[in-house]
Design a protein around this motif. Structure first.
Motif, mmCIF file in Angstrom:
data_model
loop_
_atom_site.group_PDB
_atom_site.id
_atom_site.type_symbol
_atom_site.label_atom_id
_atom_site.label_comp_id
_atom_site.label_asym_id
_atom_site.label_seq_id
_atom_site.Cartn_x
_atom_site.Cartn_y
_atom_site.Cartn_z
ATOM 1 N N ARG A 138 -33.679 35.251 44.141
ATOM 2 C CA ARG A 138 -32.819 36.213 44.843
ATOM 3 C C ARG A 138 -32.616 35.723 46.267
ATOM 4 N NH1 ARG A 138 -32.134 41.499 42.877
ATOM 5 N NH2 ARG A 138 -30.503 41.521 44.487
ATOM 6 N N LEU A 139 -31.541 36.187 46.886
ATOM 7 C CA LEU A 139 -31.332 35.949 48.314
ATOM 8 C C LEU A 139 -31.997 37.097 49.050
ATOM 9 C CD1 LEU A 139 -27.621 34.753 48.426
ATOM 10 C CD2 LEU A 139 -29.712 33.388 48.323
ATOM 11 N N SER A 140 -32.935 36.768 49.906
ATOM 12 C CA SER A 140 -33.720 37.812 50.570
ATOM 13 C C SER A 140 -32.877 38.687 51.492
ATOM 14 C CB SER A 140 -34.909 37.199 51.311
ATOM 15 O OG SER A 140 -34.492 36.281 52.304
ATOM 16 N N CYS A 141 -31.734 38.178 51.937
ATOM 17 C CA CYS A 141 -30.863 38.990 52.797
ATOM 18 C C CYS A 141 -30.221 40.136 52.026
ATOM 19 C CB CYS A 141 -29.781 38.134 53.455
ATOM 20 S SG CYS A 141 -28.544 37.457 52.312
ATOM 21 N N GLN A 142 -30.211 40.039 50.705
ATOM 22 C CA GLN A 142 -29.560 41.052 49.877
ATOM 23 C C GLN A 142 -30.532 42.093 49.323
ATOM 24 O OE1 GLN A 142 -26.015 41.128 49.547
ATOM 25 N NE2 GLN A 142 -26.551 39.849 51.305
ATOM 26 N N LEU A 143 -31.797 41.958 49.672
ATOM 27 C CA LEU A 143 -32.817 42.900 49.209
ATOM 28 C C LEU A 143 -33.283 43.767 50.362
ATOM 29 C CD1 LEU A 143 -34.942 40.466 47.029
ATOM 30 C CD2 LEU A 143 -33.382 42.246 46.214
ATOM 31 N N ARG A 144 -33.154 45.068 50.220
ATOM 32 C CA ARG A 144 -33.638 46.024 51.214
ATOM 33 C C ARG A 144 -35.009 46.532 50.784
ATOM 34 N NH1 ARG A 144 -31.314 45.657 55.968
ATOM 35 N NH2 ARG A 144 -29.173 45.047 55.633
ATOM 36 N N VAL A 145 -35.930 46.593 51.740
ATOM 37 C CA VAL A 145 -37.280 47.070 51.470
ATOM 38 C C VAL A 145 -37.234 48.561 51.137
ATOM 39 C CG1 VAL A 145 -39.578 47.424 52.453
ATOM 40 C CG2 VAL A 145 -38.295 45.339 53.011
ATOM 41 N N THR A 146 -37.917 48.915 50.050
ATOM 42 C CA THR A 146 -38.073 50.312 49.655
ATOM 43 C C THR A 146 -39.564 50.594 49.469
ATOM 44 O OG1 THR A 146 -37.993 49.896 47.273
ATOM 45 C CG2 THR A 146 -35.861 50.255 48.396
ATOM 46 N N GLU A 147 -39.917 51.861 49.450
ATOM 47 C CA GLU A 147 -41.313 52.239 49.209
ATOM 48 C C GLU A 147 -41.797 51.695 47.872
ATOM 49 O OE1 GLU A 147 -43.582 53.604 51.088
ATOM 50 O OE2 GLU A 147 -42.336 54.272 52.759
ATOM 51 N N ASP A 148 -40.888 51.606 46.899
ATOM 52 C CA ASP A 148 -41.239 51.124 45.561
ATOM 53 C C ASP A 148 -41.640 49.659 45.533
ATOM 54 O OD1 ASP A 148 -40.654 53.647 44.586
ATOM 55 O OD2 ASP A 148 -38.628 53.100 43.973
ATOM 56 N N MET A 149 -41.414 48.926 46.629
ATOM 57 C CA MET A 149 -41.748 47.497 46.666
ATOM 58 C C MET A 149 -43.194 47.230 47.072
ATOM 59 S SD MET A 149 -38.518 45.589 48.380
ATOM 60 C CE MET A 149 -37.028 45.273 47.503
ATOM 61 N N ASP A 150 -43.980 48.276 47.254
ATOM 62 C CA ASP A 150 -45.362 48.083 47.672
ATOM 63 C C ASP A 150 -46.091 47.196 46.665
ATOM 64 O OD1 ASP A 150 -47.581 48.544 49.436
ATOM 65 O OD2 ASP A 150 -48.411 49.894 47.920
ATOM 66 N N GLY A 151 -46.554 46.031 47.120
ATOM 67 C CA GLY A 151 -47.287 45.093 46.282
ATOM 68 C C GLY A 151 -46.468 43.928 45.749
ATOM 69 N N ILE A 152 -45.165 43.924 46.008
ATOM 70 C CA ILE A 152 -44.304 42.845 45.525
ATOM 71 C C ILE A 152 -44.642 41.528 46.218
ATOM 72 C CG2 ILE A 152 -42.438 43.175 47.210
ATOM 73 C CD1 ILE A 152 -40.439 42.738 44.886
ATOM 74 N N SER A 153 -44.384 40.430 45.533
ATOM 75 C CA SER A 153 -44.569 39.124 46.170
ATOM 76 C C SER A 153 -43.347 38.251 45.939
ATOM 77 C CB SER A 153 -45.834 38.429 45.684
ATOM 78 O OG SER A 153 -45.742 38.110 44.324
ATOM 79 N N PHE A 154 -43.098 37.411 46.929
ATOM 80 C CA PHE A 154 -41.992 36.467 46.921
ATOM 81 C C PHE A 154 -42.551 35.086 47.225
ATOM 82 C CE2 PHE A 154 -40.202 40.506 48.334
ATOM 83 C CZ PHE A 154 -39.074 40.633 47.550
ATOM 84 N N THR A 155 -42.047 34.080 46.527
ATOM 85 C CA THR A 155 -42.471 32.710 46.764
ATOM 86 C C THR A 155 -41.329 31.931 47.392
ATOM 87 O OG1 THR A 155 -43.971 32.798 44.880
ATOM 88 C CG2 THR A 155 -43.346 30.601 45.660
ATOM 89 N N VAL A 156 -41.646 31.154 48.418
ATOM 90 C CA VAL A 156 -40.658 30.261 49.034
ATOM 91 C C VAL A 156 -40.508 29.069 48.093
ATOM 92 C CG1 VAL A 156 -40.097 28.842 51.037
ATOM 93 C CG2 VAL A 156 -41.378 30.992 51.352
ATOM 94 N N PRO A 157 -39.288 28.794 47.610
ATOM 95 C CA PRO A 157 -39.105 27.693 46.665
ATOM 96 C C PRO A 157 -39.266 26.332 47.320
ATOM 97 C CG PRO A 157 -36.986 28.606 47.264
ATOM 98 C CD PRO A 157 -38.040 29.467 47.926
ATOM 99 N N GLU A 158 -39.504 25.345 46.497
ATOM 100 C CA GLU A 158 -39.573 23.971 46.985
ATOM 101 C C GLU A 158 -38.263 23.599 47.645
ATOM 102 O OE1 GLU A 158 -42.152 21.743 47.079
ATOM 103 O OE2 GLU A 158 -43.331 23.472 46.422
ATOM 104 N N ASP A 159 -38.348 22.855 48.716
ATOM 105 C CA ASP A 159 -37.177 22.400 49.453
ATOM 106 C C ASP A 159 -36.823 21.005 48.959
ATOM 107 O OD1 ASP A 159 -35.134 22.517 51.264
ATOM 108 O OD2 ASP A 159 -36.377 22.098 53.018
ATOM 109 N N ILE A 160 -36.012 20.933 47.917
ATOM 110 C CA ILE A 160 -35.725 19.657 47.243
ATOM 111 C C ILE A 160 -34.748 18.839 48.051
ATOM 112 C CG2 ILE A 160 -34.804 18.623 45.140
ATOM 113 C CD1 ILE A 160 -35.728 21.173 43.690
#
Length: 104
Positions: free
Chosen positions: A82-104
């Protein structure tokens, strides 16, 4: 405030309190997560690309067609990217994790 974890390219984990309503991109940048976000959230690049933990991906709103088109330009694309600019933080996201992808 929901807690979000960012997993760096080196496997390091950064857990942060994220303000509801902010974009995930803004939270990442404010906490020195290694993403570029060159267009500053205007959906004109894919440099804020993050990989969502698969257990969480279906809990998020579906990406827009514009986001999907832009993701096609991202390096290290995965089925849960996902593009992180398009995701808004909500209370329901408590505990979510995101990984920075490899920079190929």
């Amino acid at each position: 405030m929901p807690k979000i974890t960012f997993i760096g390219r080196d496997g390091s984990r950064t857990e942060v309190d994220a303000e509801v309503g902010r974009s995930v991109m803004e939270v990442a940048i404010e906490n020195d997560v290694d993403i570029e976000a060159a267009c500053e959230g205007s959906l004109a690049c894919a440099t804020c690309h993050l990989v969502v933990d698969p257990a969480w991906y279906t809990k998020l709103d579906e990406p827009s067609e514009d986001e999907t088109d832009m993701l096609d330009l991202a390096f290290g694309l995965t089925p849960t990217s996902r593009l992180s600019c398009q995701l808004r933080v909500t209370e329901d996201m408590d505990g979510i994790s995101f990984t920075v992808p490899e920079d190929i």
